[in-house]
Motif scaffolding. Structure first.
Motif, PDB file in Angstrom:
ATOM      1  N   HIS A 142      -7.236  30.976 -21.354  1.00  0.00           N
ATOM      2  CA  HIS A 142      -8.429  30.224 -21.761  1.00  0.00           C
ATOM      3  C   HIS A 142      -9.231  29.811 -20.524  1.00  0.00           C
ATOM      4  O   HIS A 142     -10.461  29.926 -20.501  1.00  0.00           O
ATOM      5  CB  HIS A 142      -8.026  28.992 -22.570  1.00  0.00           C
ATOM      6  N   ALA A 143      -8.535  29.323 -19.507  1.00  0.00           N
ATOM      7  CA  ALA A 143      -9.218  28.895 -18.284  1.00  0.00           C
ATOM      8  C   ALA A 143      -9.823  30.086 -17.544  1.00  0.00           C
ATOM      9  O   ALA A 143     -10.909  29.978 -16.965  1.00  0.00           O
ATOM     10  CB  ALA A 143      -8.230  28.148 -17.384  1.00  0.00           C
ATOM     11  N   TYR A 145     -11.019  32.865 -18.852  1.00  0.00           N
ATOM     12  CA  TYR A 145     -12.206  33.353 -19.563  1.00  0.00           C
ATOM     13  C   TYR A 145     -13.165  32.227 -19.942  1.00  0.00           C
ATOM     14  O   TYR A 145     -13.971  32.383 -20.861  1.00  0.00           O
ATOM     15  CB  TYR A 145     -11.776  34.091 -20.831  1.00  0.00           C
ATOM     16  N   ALA A 146     -13.126  31.131 -19.221  1.00  0.00           N
ATOM     17  CA  ALA A 146     -13.908  29.948 -19.598  1.00  0.00           C
ATOM     18  C   ALA A 146     -15.415  30.190 -19.589  1.00  0.00           C
ATOM     19  O   ALA A 146     -16.162  29.499 -20.286  1.00  0.00           O
ATOM     20  CB  ALA A 146     -13.564  28.789 -18.664  1.00  0.00           C
ATOM     21  N   SER A 147     -15.888  31.162 -18.824  1.00  0.00           N
ATOM     22  CA  SER A 147     -17.332  31.395 -18.736  1.00  0.00           C
ATOM     23  C   SER A 147     -17.891  32.142 -19.937  1.00  0.00           C
ATOM     24  O   SER A 147     -19.118  32.225 -20.105  1.00  0.00           O
ATOM     25  CB  SER A 147     -17.662  32.162 -17.451  1.00  0.00           C
ATOM     26  N   THR A 151     -14.240  34.153 -27.081  1.00  0.00           N
ATOM     27  CA  THR A 151     -13.160  35.064 -26.680  1.00  0.00           C
ATOM     28  C   THR A 151     -12.570  35.658 -27.957  1.00  0.00           C
ATOM     29  O   THR A 151     -11.439  35.368 -28.316  1.00  0.00           O
ATOM     30  CB  THR A 151     -12.085  34.336 -25.857  1.00  0.00           C
ATOM     31  N   HIS A 230     -14.221  34.270 -10.952  1.00  0.00           N
ATOM     32  CA  HIS A 230     -14.221  33.065 -11.787  1.00  0.00           C
ATOM     33  C   HIS A 230     -15.284  32.107 -11.266  1.00  0.00           C
ATOM     34  O   HIS A 230     -15.412  31.924 -10.049  1.00  0.00           O
ATOM     35  CB  HIS A 230     -12.840  32.407 -11.751  1.00  0.00           C
ATOM     36  N   GLN A 232     -15.463  28.979 -11.014  1.00  0.00           N
ATOM     37  CA  GLN A 232     -14.968  27.837 -10.246  1.00  0.00           C
ATOM     38  C   GLN A 232     -13.961  28.229  -9.177  1.00  0.00           C
ATOM     39  O   GLN A 232     -13.913  27.619  -8.111  1.00  0.00           O
ATOM     40  CB  GLN A 232     -14.333  26.808 -11.197  1.00  0.00           C
ATOM     41  N   LEU A 271      -6.165  27.658 -10.957  1.00  0.00           N
ATOM     42  CA  LEU A 271      -6.448  27.859 -12.376  1.00  0.00           C
ATOM     43  C   LEU A 271      -5.482  27.042 -13.235  1.00  0.00           C
ATOM     44  O   LEU A 271      -5.869  26.503 -14.271  1.00  0.00           O
ATOM     45  CB  LEU A 271      -6.348  29.343 -12.711  1.00  0.00           C
ATOM     46  N   LEU A 274      -6.778  23.641 -13.400  1.00  0.00           N
ATOM     47  CA  LEU A 274      -7.884  23.550 -14.347  1.00  0.00           C
ATOM     48  C   LEU A 274      -7.382  23.550 -15.778  1.00  0.00           C
ATOM     49  O   LEU A 274      -7.889  22.785 -16.621  1.00  0.00           O
ATOM     50  CB  LEU A 274      -8.844  24.726 -14.139  1.00  0.00           C
ATOM     51  N   ALA A 275      -6.418  24.396 -16.060  1.00  0.00           N
ATOM     52  CA  ALA A 275      -5.889  24.478 -17.426  1.00  0.00           C
ATOM     53  C   ALA A 275      -5.202  23.189 -17.821  1.00  0.00           C
ATOM     54  O   ALA A 275      -5.205  22.810 -19.009  1.00  0.00           O
ATOM     55  CB  ALA A 275      -4.933  25.662 -17.519  1.00  0.00           C
TER      56      ALA A 275
END
Length: 276
Positions: A142-143, A145-147, A151, A230, A232, A271, A274-275
């Motif tokens: 999920h993190a 493909y966050a952009s 999904t 990514h 970020q 990542l 972030l997740a």
């Protein structure tokens, strides 16, 4: 593009043979290209010669007038066209009788055990369905493909979401590979209504998809390298492996990882933060 005909009742075997023939340069097949040629690839008579069959027989095969070629004949044609293992399997699938017209299957379900395994992975992982639908992702995926706005399906994400152009540092290769994998799925079940509708949607909305679809390239989704960017984390050079789910053979578990001690491994660590 007549996607219904391409996937189901038309002449999928002939379309495939013609596309592969026209993309094989004569010099790669050991043929001296003398004089003017109307096609950049091989002529029908050249494929027939290489396969050891008559030109008339090969012409009937490509035109859909020869409905029951033997496996021996198909493998001879495959050798003439220099098809790899995935392409040969696709060729054989195309000779199978079509199933019930445009049947719609029920929704694909990911088992609780597979979801538990997915959640336990320390790297990004996702489960793909028969048409490359994204059926489940773990928090790291999920993190990753966050952009993307959605999904839901790898093809829609690649061709219809603007984020894909910056996310995939090799967008052309990612696009080609995803279409080749969808072609492989289409060869296994040409009457799946959901798949037919997906191809129709992509063909209407993306000229690039139409070009790649018409090439009839086929490759299974097994493993390899991916170069992401990514928004970020920055650049990530990852490898992926694909595992068939034995309890649901049309589903695949895809797992990404980075080489230890690399900047991409550090990126995956970020990542995870972030997740979390």
């Amino acid at each position: 593009m007549r996607t219904d005909e391409t996937l189901s009742r038309g002449n999928p075997l002939g379309e495939y043979l013609r596309a592969r023939r026209e993309q094989l340069p004569p010099e790669l097949a050991g043929i001296t290209a003398a004089g003017h040629r109307r096609v950049s690839g091989l002529r029908r008579e050249e494929v027939a010669l290489l396969a050891g069959v008559s030109t008339d027989y090969y012409t009937r095969l490509e035109q859909g007038r020869e409905r029951n070629p033997s496996r021996q004949l198909l493998h001879a044609v495959a050798r003439a066209l220099q098809l790899d293992e995935d392409a040969v399997a696709h060729l054989v699938h195309l000779t199978a009788p079509p199933g019930p017209r445009r049947r719609r299957r029920g929704p694909e379900q990911v088992s609780p055990a597979l979801r538990q395994l997915l959640g336990a992975l320390a790297t990004p992982g996702l489960v793909l369905g028969r048409s490359l639908d994204v059926l489940a992702l773990n928090p790291l995926a999920h993190a990753l493909y966050a952009s993307f706005a959605r999904t839901d399906n790898l093809l829609r994400m690649t061709f219809l979401d603007p984020a894909a152009r910056s996310f995939h540092r090799d967008w052309d290769e990612a696009a080609r590979a995803s279409v080749a994998a969808l072609r492989s799925a289409a060869g296994r079940d040409r009457e799946d209504r959901g798949l037919i509708e997906l191809v129709g949607e992509l063909a209407l909305r993306s000229a690039e998809f139409r070009v790649l679809w018409a090439r009839h390239e086929v490759h299974g989704k097994s493993g390899g390298a991916k170069r992401f960017r990514h928004p970020q984390i920055g650049d990530l050079d990852l490898t992926f492996e694909t595992f068939t789910v034995n309890s649901s053979p049309e589903q695949q578990l895809v797992v990404y990882q980075a080489a230890p001690g690399t900047a991409s491994a550090e990126g995956l660590a970020l990542l995870r933060a972030l997740a979390a």
